[in-house]
Design an enzyme around this catalytic site. Sequence first.
Site, PDB file in Angstrom:
ATOM      1  N   LYS A 147       0.812  -1.306  -0.052  1.00 34.34           N
ATOM      2  CA  LYS A 147      -0.080   0.186   0.065  1.00 34.34           C
ATOM      3  C   LYS A 147       0.926   1.215   0.047  1.00 34.34           C
ATOM      4  O   LYS A 147       0.667   2.335  -0.803  1.00 34.34           O
ATOM      5  CB  LYS A 147      -0.913  -0.090   1.307  1.00 34.34           C
ATOM      6  N   GLN A 201      -4.330  -1.719   9.676  1.00 35.85           N
ATOM      7  CA  GLN A 201      -4.019  -3.189   9.144  1.00 35.85           C
ATOM      8  C   GLN A 201      -4.664  -4.022  10.163  1.00 35.85           C
ATOM      9  O   GLN A 201      -4.021  -4.285  11.298  1.00 35.85           O
ATOM     10  CB  GLN A 201      -2.703  -3.176   8.870  1.00 35.85           C
ATOM     11  N   ASP A 205     -10.654   2.637   4.907  1.00 35.30           N
ATOM     12  CA  ASP A 205     -10.987   1.424   4.952  1.00 35.30           C
ATOM     13  C   ASP A 205     -12.592   1.014   4.912  1.00 35.30           C
ATOM     14  O   ASP A 205     -12.773  -0.032   4.723  1.00 35.30           O
ATOM     15  CB  ASP A 205     -10.621   0.614   6.057  1.00 35.30           C
TER      16      ASP A 205
END
Length: 293
Positions: A52, A96, A119
Amino acid sequence: MEILDGRVVSQAVKDDLKKQVLLLQQQNKKVPHLAAILIGNNGASETYVASKIKNCAEIGFKSTLVRFEESVSEVELIQAIEKLNNDKDVDGILLQLPLPAQVREEKIINLIDPAKDVDGFHPQNTGRLMQGLPGYIPATPYGIMLLLEYYKIETAGKHAVVIGRSNIVGRPISILLSLNTNPGNCTVTLCHSRTKNLKDICLQADIIVAALGKPGFLTADMVKENAVVIDVGITRVADASKKSGFAIMGDVDFTNVAPRCSFISPVPGGVGLMTIAALLKNTWKAYGKKDTS
Ligand code: NAP
């Protein structure tokens, strides 16, 4: 049979974003900034976050990595999130997953500013998604929608079967496919580990999204002729022939399923790349419009 090529589509998304960032740079304006929080040393999580960050750099986004030991306390994480929430330079916050056992995932996710929740896991954004309102769509389902859109897959009136009901993939893609949108307007069946007659249900599907995390689970005898198959699975399977010591396997028995399909996404080279592209799109959106309403 045509491949739903995540390489091609994610590159198109990134090229488009890169052009827009270049315009900002030429005007000496701030560029989008993604902050990633990574906890512990989970190999897969490390790889995802590194990718990412690399992709941010490729298109000119700024990124910051905030790292913690596996032993991180909830208080430390809360403080880190509050700092990022209040940092005007940070547009998007990525946490994450999975989090270590001592940290309550729900509590931490709920603390992320919904306007920076790239997200799309905050209840405010999942609620918006359910109502078909603008907000941040979780990256993997968003990436699948971009893939369907790019290849102009006809979805209206089709029967879509989603295998897996997680909050990050199965459930949101089932909602997205059911919305009155294009892609969308599917009749959706959401399956899970308690589903009976899964094979019969899959055989009725025009579109199958396999998101259960069981390598090679979807076999040719479960797929009707000309179906569209989207493979979300990513499982590391030991493979001594690989330098890394493992191979990445999808949830679909690609070799035998592919010949039956009209379209199929491969693993690797499919949904995984689209997930990153969708995250970048969400970050761009967060940069341009902090208020998602
Ligand atoms: P998850 O949270 O473990 O959920 C798996 C789902 O599959 C659950 O709903 C489970 O049912 C269902 N399931 C398990 N075994 C089943 C069976 N035999 N028949 C039918 N349903 C079954 O997994 P996830 O986070 O959604 O991830 C799924 C896969 O996608 C994993 O391989 C993951 O690595 C991959 N993934 C890929 C990306 C990407 O970017 N490509 C992103 C995220 C995840 P129950 O609810 O009944 O337990």
